[in-house]
Design an enzyme around this catalytic site. Structure first.
Site, PDB file in Angstrom:
ATOM      1  N   LYS A 302      -2.969   3.272  -0.684  1.00  0.00           N
ATOM      2  CA  LYS A 302      -2.198   1.913   0.075  1.00  0.00           C
ATOM      3  C   LYS A 302      -1.016   1.732  -0.502  1.00  0.00           C
ATOM      4  O   LYS A 302      -0.659   0.803  -1.433  1.00  0.00           O
ATOM      5  CB  LYS A 302      -3.242   0.800  -0.140  1.00  0.00           C
TER       6      LYS A 302
HETATM    7  N1  5IU Z   1     -11.220  -0.676   3.012  1.00  0.00           N
HETATM    8  C1  5IU Z   1     -11.834  -1.882   3.425  1.00  0.00           C
HETATM    9  N2  5IU Z   1     -11.317  -2.788   4.281  1.00  0.00           N
HETATM   10  C2  5IU Z   1     -10.139  -2.834   4.526  1.00  0.00           C
HETATM   11  C3  5IU Z   1      -9.367  -1.553   4.051  1.00  0.00           C
HETATM   12  C4  5IU Z   1      -9.851  -0.823   3.133  1.00  0.00           C
HETATM   13  O1  5IU Z   1     -13.180  -2.125   3.128  1.00  0.00           O
HETATM   14  O2  5IU Z   1      -9.539  -3.680   5.073  1.00  0.00           O
HETATM   15  I1  5IU Z   1      -7.508  -1.413   4.473  1.00  0.00           I
HETATM   16  C5  5IU Z   1     -11.800   0.402   2.061  1.00  0.00           C
HETATM   17  C6  5IU Z   1     -12.688  -0.134   0.653  1.00  0.00           C
HETATM   18  C7  5IU Z   1     -13.417   0.903   0.901  1.00  0.00           C
HETATM   19  C8  5IU Z   1     -13.934   1.201   2.105  1.00  0.00           C
HETATM   20  O3  5IU Z   1     -13.029   2.209   0.206  1.00  0.00           O
HETATM   21  O4  5IU Z   1     -12.889   1.058   2.793  1.00  0.00           O
HETATM   22  C9  5IU Z   1     -15.203   0.494   2.653  1.00  0.00           C
HETATM   23  O5  5IU Z   1     -16.323   0.591   1.774  1.00  0.00           O
HETATM   24  P1  5IU Z   1     -17.579   0.035   2.018  1.00  0.00           P
HETATM   25  O6  5IU Z   1     -18.222   0.576   3.448  1.00  0.00           O
HETATM   26  O7  5IU Z   1     -18.638   0.319   0.806  1.00  0.00           O
HETATM   27  O8  5IU Z   1     -17.593  -1.440   2.215  1.00  0.00           O
END
Ligand code: 5IU
Length: 469
Positions: A302
């Site tokens: 990001k």
């Molecule tokens: N992630 C999110 N939401 C977003 C974005 C990125 O969850 O809006 I942009 C990332 C954070 C983590 C993964 O690395 O995606 C989701 O993980 P979980 O499935 O454990 O919540």
């Protein structure tokens, strides 16, 4: 006239009606709000228009727009009483002459407050908003006389608008009940009706937008970025649209997980700066696993700073992201310059960018307008952009992919604002292309089996969307 007396007046004029009514939808309702009657009573029209005006007089905006037809008289009255120009959204574009959907004198970027008589599902408001925004006006605030409390305000807020009403139906009921205009039965029946006739956001989306039946091969044909082709070849050959978010914090755990889930994923997403014993060997091993199981390495870095900094973050040691990541995420909060800067490193030959357009958190600041702008940037830079991260807004362009985190088969959220949807909903109803699953997989007792399960469900949901399953 004060707000309470105005309710009594509206009741007397037959605008607020209680009894048994059959709605357009065929549904039977214990109340009916007929604000079209109000044009017959100029004094009351003036009073109610003043109440609407009070909600917005302190706001900064350039135009008023009433949703046809009931709110046209309201916006006209407000416009004349307070000297604010008005625009009108046509019901249909004209057959002849200019095909404008929005009439009036305005220029792109000007702000418009939109008015309706009643908010129920929010759908008619949203249709008007789309046309107004298409014409270049910016809408932040929408107002109505009555909120029927059936979910429309929440829907509008989710779409990124601030919605206000002079009254809620409950307030109206309380006043009428207090003044013996409705009896206890009508009062209770109405509240019960509202409670059992909620029109939720997701149901609404389903009715509103037909999910595009975009297939992976169509995206590949339309993509201008060759990394998209690589990704889609993997998706199709392994029949998986699952990206595992490998948010574990040691080399050993990361490599173990990558090897376990490798056969079932198209990409492995990392936050490489959270691996406590990171070293160059980790990258060598990850690359070997990516080759062994045929998946892409996706570093969720990001990038979000000014161009001068993101270039360094992308290319500098010890992480050397540019040398190994097939995909990286970039925020465009700083504008297109982040993408231009990353391109100018000359290292986007083998790395595709994923633009963050929308986030999955409860109170994300990625408003509708932000998302729209982020999608526009992604579209403009398709030579280096593979797709976007989003929740429910697809890029219009068929060559861009939509990746979605916040996916779980069993959870609805976590303790820190994450919001989850199911894979079925994400593919079939929101039209996404790749699901990103973290804790749903790596916290499972058997991550390989869980990844296999997500893969199976994700693929079936994709086929279902295309009408192939
Ligand atoms: N992630 C999110 N939401 C977003 C974005 C990125 O969850 O809006 I942009 C990332 C954070 C983590 C993964 O690395 O995606 C989701 O993980 P979980 O499935 O454990 O919540």
């Amino acid at each position: 006239m004060d707000k309470e007396n105005l309710i009594l007046k509206l009741f007397e004029l037959g605008v607020l009606q209680f009894g048994q009514f059959t709605l357009k939808s065929g549904l039977s309702s214990p109340f009916y709000l007929d604000f079209r009657r109000i044009i017959a009573y100029p004094d009351t029209l003036k009073d109610i228009s003043e109440e609407l005006w009070k909600m917005i007089e302190h706001l900064e905006f350039d135009h008023l727009c009433g949703v046809p037809y009931a709110a046209l008289s309201l916006s006209s009255a407000m416009s004349m009483m307070h000297g604010k120009p008005m625009v009108v959204k046509r019901k249909e574009a004209k057959e002849h002459g200019t095909k404008k959907l929005v009439e009036g004198i305005f220029h792109a970027g000007q702000k418009c407050v939109v008015i309706d008589d009643v908010i129920s599902s929010g759908i008619s408001m949203i249709e008007t908003l789309e046309a107004i925004e298409e014409a270049g006006l910016v809408v932040e605030h929408v107002i109505a006389i009555v909120d029927r409390m059936q979910g429309g305000v929440a829907t509008l807020e989710k779409e990124g608008y601030h919605a206000m009403s002079v009254y809620t139906i409950e307030e109206i009921l309380e006043v009428l009940y207090k003044h013996n205009k409705v009896d206890k039965e009508a009062h209770d029946q109405t509240l019960e009706f509202i409670q059992y006739n909620q029109i939720g956001y997701d149901k609404l989306r389903l009715q509103r937008t037909a999910v595009p039946k975009l297939s992976y091969s169509t995206i590949k044909v339309n993509a201008t970025n060759k990394i998209t082709g690589r990704l889609i070849d993997i998706i199709e050959s392994k029949q998986t649209n699952l990206c595992c978010s490998a948010d574990v914090n040691s080399k050993a755990a990361l490599l173990r997980l990558a090897d376990q889930v490798g056969p079932y994923i198209c990409a492995l997403k990392t936050h490489i700066d959270t691996v406590s014993d990171f070293d160059a060997d980790l990258i060598v091993s990850l690359k070997n696993l990516a080759k062994k199981h045929n998946f892409l390495l996706f570093e969720d870095r990001k990038f979000a700073d000014i161009g001068h900094i993101v270039m360094q973050q992308f290319t500098s040691s010890p992480l050397n992201i540019a040398d190994w990541a097939d995909l990286v995420t970039v925020h465009v909060v700083a504008g297109s310059s982040s993408i231009d800067a990353l391109r100018s490193t000359g290292k986007l030959e083998n790395t595709g960018l994923i633009v963050v357009a929308q986030m999955s958190t409860e109170d994300t600041l990625t408003s509708r307008e932000y998302t729209k702008q982020a999608l526009a940037i992604a579209q403009k830079h398709q030579d280096v952009v593979v797709g976007i991260v989003g929740q429910n807004k697809r890029p219009r362009d068929a060559g861009l992919m939509m990746l979605t985190p916040g996916i779980s088969l069993s959870e609805t959220g976590d303790a820190h604002g994450q919001v989850y949807n199911t894979p079925q909903e994400a593919f079939e109803e929101r039209g996404i292309d790749i699901m990103i699953v973290g804790r749903g997989i790596y916290k499972a007792e058997n991550p390989a089996a869980k990844a296999a399960e997500y893969r199976q469900i994700g693929w079936q949901s994709y086929l279902k969307r295309l009408g192939l399953a």
